[in-house]
Design a protein around this motif. Structure first.
Motif, PDB file in Angstrom:
ATOM      1  N   GLU D  88     -54.681   1.077 -29.891  1.00 41.55           N
ATOM      2  CA  GLU D  88     -56.061   1.544 -30.081  1.00 41.55           C
ATOM      3  C   GLU D  88     -56.136   2.667 -31.109  1.00 41.55           C
ATOM      4  OE1 GLU D  88     -57.268   2.467 -26.011  1.00 41.55           O
ATOM      5  OE2 GLU D  88     -58.669   0.806 -26.138  1.00 41.55           O
ATOM      6  N   ARG D  89     -55.163   3.564 -31.068  1.00 43.98           N
ATOM      7  CA  ARG D  89     -55.220   4.746 -31.922  1.00 43.98           C
ATOM      8  C   ARG D  89     -54.589   4.516 -33.299  1.00 43.98           C
ATOM      9  NH1 ARG D  89     -51.396   8.875 -29.680  1.00 43.98           N
ATOM     10  NH2 ARG D  89     -50.053   7.487 -30.856  1.00 43.98           N
ATOM     11  N   ASP D  90     -53.516   3.714 -33.352  1.00 44.81           N
ATOM     12  CA  ASP D  90     -52.718   3.643 -34.576  1.00 44.81           C
ATOM     13  C   ASP D  90     -52.994   2.426 -35.451  1.00 44.81           C
ATOM     14  OD1 ASP D  90     -51.476   5.946 -33.588  1.00 44.81           O
ATOM     15  OD2 ASP D  90     -49.914   4.804 -32.590  1.00 44.81           O
ATOM     16  N   ILE D  91     -53.630   1.392 -34.913  1.00 44.15           N
ATOM     17  CA  ILE D  91     -53.954   0.214 -35.725  1.00 44.15           C
ATOM     18  C   ILE D  91     -55.387   0.359 -36.225  1.00 44.15           C
ATOM     19  CG2 ILE D  91     -54.138  -2.306 -35.790  1.00 44.15           C
ATOM     20  CD1 ILE D  91     -52.040  -2.493 -33.667  1.00 44.15           C
ATOM     21  N   LEU D  92     -55.553   0.271 -37.547  1.00 46.72           N
ATOM     22  CA  LEU D  92     -56.864   0.518 -38.147  1.00 46.72           C
ATOM     23  C   LEU D  92     -57.693  -0.757 -38.316  1.00 46.72           C
ATOM     24  CD1 LEU D  92     -55.638   2.902 -40.997  1.00 46.72           C
ATOM     25  CD2 LEU D  92     -56.482   3.541 -38.743  1.00 46.72           C
TER      26      LEU D  92
ATOM     27  N   LYS E   4     -60.857  -6.640 -41.081  1.00 40.73           N
ATOM     28  CA  LYS E   4     -61.734  -6.467 -39.920  1.00 40.73           C
ATOM     29  C   LYS E   4     -61.334  -5.184 -39.201  1.00 40.73           C
ATOM     30  CE  LYS E   4     -62.181  -8.683 -35.460  1.00 40.73           C
ATOM     31  NZ  LYS E   4     -61.420  -9.638 -34.637  1.00 40.73           N
ATOM     32  N   PRO E   5     -62.168  -4.143 -39.303  1.00 36.27           N
ATOM     33  CA  PRO E   5     -61.801  -2.865 -38.669  1.00 36.27           C
ATOM     34  C   PRO E   5     -61.841  -2.954 -37.142  1.00 36.27           C
ATOM     35  CG  PRO E   5     -63.970  -2.726 -39.699  1.00 36.27           C
ATOM     36  CD  PRO E   5     -63.430  -4.075 -40.036  1.00 36.27           C
ATOM     37  N   LEU E   6     -61.003  -2.153 -36.470  1.00 37.17           N
ATOM     38  CA  LEU E   6     -60.940  -2.134 -35.007  1.00 37.17           C
ATOM     39  C   LEU E   6     -61.741  -0.963 -34.430  1.00 37.17           C
ATOM     40  CD1 LEU E   6     -57.166  -2.897 -34.313  1.00 37.17           C
ATOM     41  CD2 LEU E   6     -59.060  -4.486 -34.612  1.00 37.17           C
ATOM     42  N   ARG E   9     -64.112   1.850 -36.067  1.00 35.23           N
ATOM     43  CA  ARG E   9     -63.797   2.056 -37.479  1.00 35.23           C
ATOM     44  C   ARG E   9     -64.733   1.282 -38.401  1.00 35.23           C
ATOM     45  NH1 ARG E   9     -59.030   1.866 -34.753  1.00 35.23           N
ATOM     46  NH2 ARG E   9     -57.807   3.786 -34.791  1.00 35.23           N
ATOM     47  N   ILE E  84     -61.045   3.503 -44.778  1.00 37.16           N
ATOM     48  CA  ILE E  84     -61.301   3.148 -43.378  1.00 37.16           C
ATOM     49  C   ILE E  84     -61.507   4.447 -42.626  1.00 37.16           C
ATOM     50  CG2 ILE E  84     -60.418   1.998 -41.313  1.00 37.16           C
ATOM     51  CD1 ILE E  84     -58.568   0.347 -43.073  1.00 37.16           C
TER      52      ILE E  84
END
Lengths: 97, 97, 97, 97, 97, 97, 97
Positions: D88-92, E4-6, E9, E84
């Motif tokens: 959740e925190r590290d993948i953008l 595709k932003p998570l 983001r 991002i």
């Protein structure tokens, strides 16, 4: 006592060393985080929870308590010194009997 | 025991080294964050949740526990030294049997 | 095993390097935040949620896990060294097969 | 893949620079907080909410993702290097097509 | 756009100074925390609340926005630079008309 | 006004000193944390609560407010300077009448 | 009073030393965290809880209160100095009678 603490605050009258010894509890003078004994003289209505209700404090007027010495704010009322502190964070225990 | 801890606090009587060895658990003297063994002598009512109910502590009077050595506050009651600490944060485990 | 971890704590027996190699996973000696492999020997009841219920840990006794090397507290039980750590924060993954 | 990440953790196989260029996305070598591209090889069950239910991760096995280069912990499995990070925190972002 | 932003983001294409002047909004070059204008090119599904539902972002593809200049991570996609960032924390306002 | 603030953000037009004196409120030039007066020109939809609903801001367009001088981000719109700030944290009070 | 505080903010008129002595409460000049006495002149609607409802402040207009001396922001209204502070965090107690 003409002072009414807000939230979870509690007004304490610190006990002198001689008084402390009588209750059988002695707090070391050399401890790094020095705790102290005192008498509760006024109690706030308690901390407000996210639900909107309040958490009543576990101490009541007249209780003898152990609290963190450097916690709180000192005030002088009618010539006597008192300490206002956070009744949940700064009071560790009630001394019974 | 004439002391009643508040919230999630627990009163511990630290065990001497000789006593510790008997239970088969030895805590190293050289560890950076030194844990210690002790006996639970009093247990608070527990931490208050946002719902207003309390989380009962997982330890009870008489339990032998491992706790963080530098946690808590030392008090002397009737000539004996005790430690008041946070029963959720500072106690790591119960030693059984 | 005569030790019962509290909350989300887990007791781990660290694996020697030779043992690690067998499972096909090798952790670098030079990494800045060195992870380590170990065997789970005891599991706490889990962290308490604000609702009052507990989050069961994702590891169970006997699991081989990867954990942060500098996390936790070392204890010696019956002559053997163990590590008590936070099963949610400090354990990264279970090694399978 | 014989490794099962816990909580919101994700196991990533970092892509070499040549592979990255093919997908049309190039991450600068000079950026202060360098992001990196990789392939998701294993996904944890997700973070536990206060309600007790879990938040499923937005990535799945096989996804090509952009992640923070200095995030996570490196592990070597069967001779290959992987990174375990917080999904959740590290993948953008996910790189599509 | 193959990215595709998570979570919360958002992918932004920063606008050149000349383009910014046309919209009538000019951001000072000397400001300590320099804001910047850009065009939204992709939007994540939003932050997950404790209830498990998501907070939809207030921006959508095509919006011209003011954002904190030093926020986010730069990536190069098909030869063009994008940023991002966190759509809730880093975007201050939408420029209309 | 062609700018729409997001979340709890508010766009403020700072008032010159002469204008401030007219309203009878004067903010000291020497205060450590200097507050300032301004006119609200645009208001965001409010902060999102965990329940998913929004907290409407207590200020509205046209209000004269006291805010923390060093809070927020300066922007220039159509040649005029404005400040975008957090309407809950940075605005202290509304000046009436 | 032509000023309306927002949220949990309260506007206080600090009392001079002579006035304080009359109420029987004297605050030491040498205390490290100096508390001070004052009169409440305006009260905000209160802090917003996650449920969306507000926590009404425990003080009302006209109350004499003890507050932390260095808390809050000073403003001058119609030639008189006031302090705007957080009514939950910075006010310790109400002085009665």
């Amino acid at each position: 006592m003409n002072i009414k603490p807000l939230g979870a605050r509690v007004v304490i009258k610190a006990l002198e060393k001689e008084e402390r010894t009588k209750s059988g509890i002695l707090l070391p003078d050399t401890a790094k985080e020095k705790p102290q004994q005192g008498k509760v003289v006024a109690v706030g209505p308690g901390r407000t929870l996210e639900s909107g209700s309040k958490v009543e404090l576990e101490v009541k007027e007249g209780d003898t308590v152990i609290f963190s010495k450097y916690a709180g704010t000192e005030v002088k009322i009618d010539g006597e010194e008192y300490i206002i502190l956070d009744g949940e964070r700064d009071i560790l225990a009630i001394v019974q009997g």
